[in-house]
Motif scaffolding. Structure first.
Motif, PDB file in Angstrom:
ATOM      1  N   PHE A 119       0.840  -1.188   0.000  1.00  0.00           N
ATOM      2  CA  PHE A 119       0.000   0.000   0.000  1.00  0.00           C
ATOM      3  C   PHE A 119       0.878   1.241   0.000  1.00  0.00           C
ATOM      4  N   THR A 120       0.445   2.261  -0.709  1.00  0.00           N
ATOM      5  CA  THR A 120       1.063   3.578  -0.615  1.00  0.00           C
ATOM      6  C   THR A 120       0.110   4.443   0.197  1.00  0.00           C
ATOM      7  N   GLU A 147      -4.669   8.561   2.535  1.00  0.00           N
ATOM      8  CA  GLU A 147      -5.355   7.438   1.906  1.00  0.00           C
ATOM      9  C   GLU A 147      -4.385   6.288   1.681  1.00  0.00           C
ATOM     10  N   ALA A 148      -4.761   5.099   2.134  1.00  0.00           N
ATOM     11  CA  ALA A 148      -3.985   3.898   1.809  1.00  0.00           C
ATOM     12  C   ALA A 148      -4.526   3.386   0.482  1.00  0.00           C
ATOM     13  N   ARG A 149      -3.638   3.265  -0.497  1.00  0.00           N
ATOM     14  CA  ARG A 149      -4.038   2.805  -1.829  1.00  0.00           C
ATOM     15  C   ARG A 149      -3.295   1.521  -2.171  1.00  0.00           C
ATOM     16  N   ASP A 150      -4.022   0.588  -2.783  1.00  0.00           N
ATOM     17  CA  ASP A 150      -3.394  -0.662  -3.200  1.00  0.00           C
ATOM     18  C   ASP A 150      -2.677  -0.457  -4.537  1.00  0.00           C
ATOM     19  N   GLU A 151      -2.129  -1.548  -5.091  1.00  0.00           N
ATOM     20  CA  GLU A 151      -1.349  -1.450  -6.330  1.00  0.00           C
ATOM     21  C   GLU A 151      -2.163  -0.906  -7.498  1.00  0.00           C
ATOM     22  N   SER A 152      -3.470  -1.118  -7.497  1.00  0.00           N
ATOM     23  CA  SER A 152      -4.322  -0.642  -8.596  1.00  0.00           C
ATOM     24  C   SER A 152      -4.769   0.808  -8.393  1.00  0.00           C
ATOM     25  N   ALA A 210      -6.793   1.707  -5.845  1.00  0.00           N
ATOM     26  CA  ALA A 210      -8.039   1.723  -5.076  1.00  0.00           C
ATOM     27  C   ALA A 210      -7.771   2.132  -3.636  1.00  0.00           C
ATOM     28  N   VAL A 211      -8.685   2.914  -3.072  1.00  0.00           N
ATOM     29  CA  VAL A 211      -8.547   3.351  -1.679  1.00  0.00           C
ATOM     30  C   VAL A 211      -8.954   2.197  -0.765  1.00  0.00           C
ATOM     31  N   ALA A 212      -7.996   1.759   0.059  1.00  0.00           N
ATOM     32  CA  ALA A 212      -8.231   0.647   0.990  1.00  0.00           C
ATOM     33  C   ALA A 212      -8.599   1.146   2.379  1.00  0.00           C
ATOM     34  N   GLY A 213      -8.211   2.380   2.695  1.00  0.00           N
ATOM     35  CA  GLY A 213      -8.500   2.932   4.012  1.00  0.00           C
ATOM     36  C   GLY A 213      -8.057   4.380   4.081  1.00  0.00           C
ATOM     37  N   VAL A 214      -8.518   5.076   5.128  1.00  0.00           N
ATOM     38  CA  VAL A 214      -8.180   6.486   5.299  1.00  0.00           C
ATOM     39  C   VAL A 214      -7.974   6.819   6.774  1.00  0.00           C
ATOM     40  N   VAL A 215      -7.192   7.858   7.013  1.00  0.00           N
ATOM     41  CA  VAL A 215      -7.092   8.505   8.325  1.00  0.00           C
ATOM     42  C   VAL A 215      -7.398   9.973   8.076  1.00  0.00           C
ATOM     43  N   THR A 216      -8.414  10.486   8.764  1.00  0.00           N
ATOM     44  CA  THR A 216      -8.761  11.898   8.624  1.00  0.00           C
ATOM     45  C   THR A 216      -8.059  12.704   9.709  1.00  0.00           C
ATOM     46  N   GLY A 265      -8.023  -6.977   7.916  1.00  0.00           N
ATOM     47  CA  GLY A 265      -7.126  -8.086   8.213  1.00  0.00           C
ATOM     48  C   GLY A 265      -5.898  -8.160   7.326  1.00  0.00           C
ATOM     49  N   LYS A 266      -5.664  -7.131   6.513  1.00  0.00           N
ATOM     50  CA  LYS A 266      -4.518  -7.129   5.597  1.00  0.00           C
ATOM     51  C   LYS A 266      -3.460  -6.102   5.984  1.00  0.00           C
ATOM     52  N   GLY A 267      -3.583  -5.554   7.195  1.00  0.00           N
ATOM     53  CA  GLY A 267      -2.566  -4.626   7.686  1.00  0.00           C
ATOM     54  C   GLY A 267      -2.737  -3.188   7.249  1.00  0.00           C
ATOM     55  N   VAL A 268      -3.892  -2.855   6.687  1.00  0.00           N
ATOM     56  CA  VAL A 268      -4.111  -1.489   6.205  1.00  0.00           C
ATOM     57  C   VAL A 268      -4.092  -0.493   7.363  1.00  0.00           C
ATOM     58  N   GLY A 269      -4.775  -0.816   8.456  1.00  0.00           N
ATOM     59  CA  GLY A 269      -4.818   0.096   9.597  1.00  0.00           C
ATOM     60  C   GLY A 269      -3.439   0.392  10.148  1.00  0.00           C
ATOM     61  N   SER A 270      -2.637  -0.645  10.323  1.00  0.00           N
ATOM     62  CA  SER A 270      -1.268  -0.459  10.839  1.00  0.00           C
ATOM     63  C   SER A 270      -0.401   0.301   9.845  1.00  0.00           C
ATOM     64  N   THR A 271      -0.577   0.031   8.559  1.00  0.00           N
ATOM     65  CA  THR A 271       0.172   0.757   7.532  1.00  0.00           C
ATOM     66  C   THR A 271      -0.170   2.240   7.573  1.00  0.00           C
ATOM     67  N   LEU A 272      -1.458   2.534   7.693  1.00  0.00           N
ATOM     68  CA  LEU A 272      -1.891   3.929   7.806  1.00  0.00           C
ATOM     69  C   LEU A 272      -1.317   4.581   9.059  1.00  0.00           C
ATOM     70  N   ALA A 273      -1.422   3.892  10.184  1.00  0.00           N
ATOM     71  CA  ALA A 273      -0.952   4.451  11.455  1.00  0.00           C
ATOM     72  C   ALA A 273       0.532   4.794  11.388  1.00  0.00           C
ATOM     73  N   ARG A 274       1.334   3.863  10.910  1.00  0.00           N
ATOM     74  CA  ARG A 274       2.777   4.115  10.826  1.00  0.00           C
ATOM     75  C   ARG A 274       3.065   5.270   9.865  1.00  0.00           C
ATOM     76  N   ALA A 275       2.371   5.305   8.739  1.00  0.00           N
ATOM     77  CA  ALA A 275       2.619   6.356   7.742  1.00  0.00           C
ATOM     78  C   ALA A 275       2.267   7.736   8.280  1.00  0.00           C
TER      79      ALA A 275
END
Length: 100
Positions: free
Chosen positions: A3-4, A15-20, A22-28, A49-59
């Protein structure tokens, strides 16, 4: 899955975005000077369950650190995540009561 996590300031969110793309999650957030308040984290159910929340938090925390901001974690998810990541304690504003 990778995710980027770009900042989208015109929408006041990361916004967490997958390779395509697509928005997988957000932090406002709300930003005032050097204080950033993270208000809400949301992950699309298809990505749970794919680590999006943790990826967002760290970013978002790494972004705040790089910009020398003080973080106010209003979001319950981020607040809980920070409880497990004391390496960010020096940039987090803490109070004596927990926001639920």
């Amino acid at each position: 899955m990778q995710f980027t996590v770009p900042d989208v300031p015109e929408r006041a969110r990361f916004e967490a975005r997958d390779e395509s793309g697509a928005v997988a999650g957000v932090v406002t957030y709300q930003l005032t000077g050097t204080i950033i308040v993270y208000t809400h984290t949301e992950v699309d159910p298809a990505y749970e369950g794919k680590g999006v929340g943790s990826t967002l938090a760290r970013a978002v925390m790494d972004d705040a650190r790089s910009k020398r901001r003080t973080v106010v974690p209003v979001c319950p998810f981020l607040s809980g995540w920070l409880g497990k990541h004391p390496e960010y304690d020096n940039i987090v504003a803490r109070s004596t009561r927990k926001v639920k």
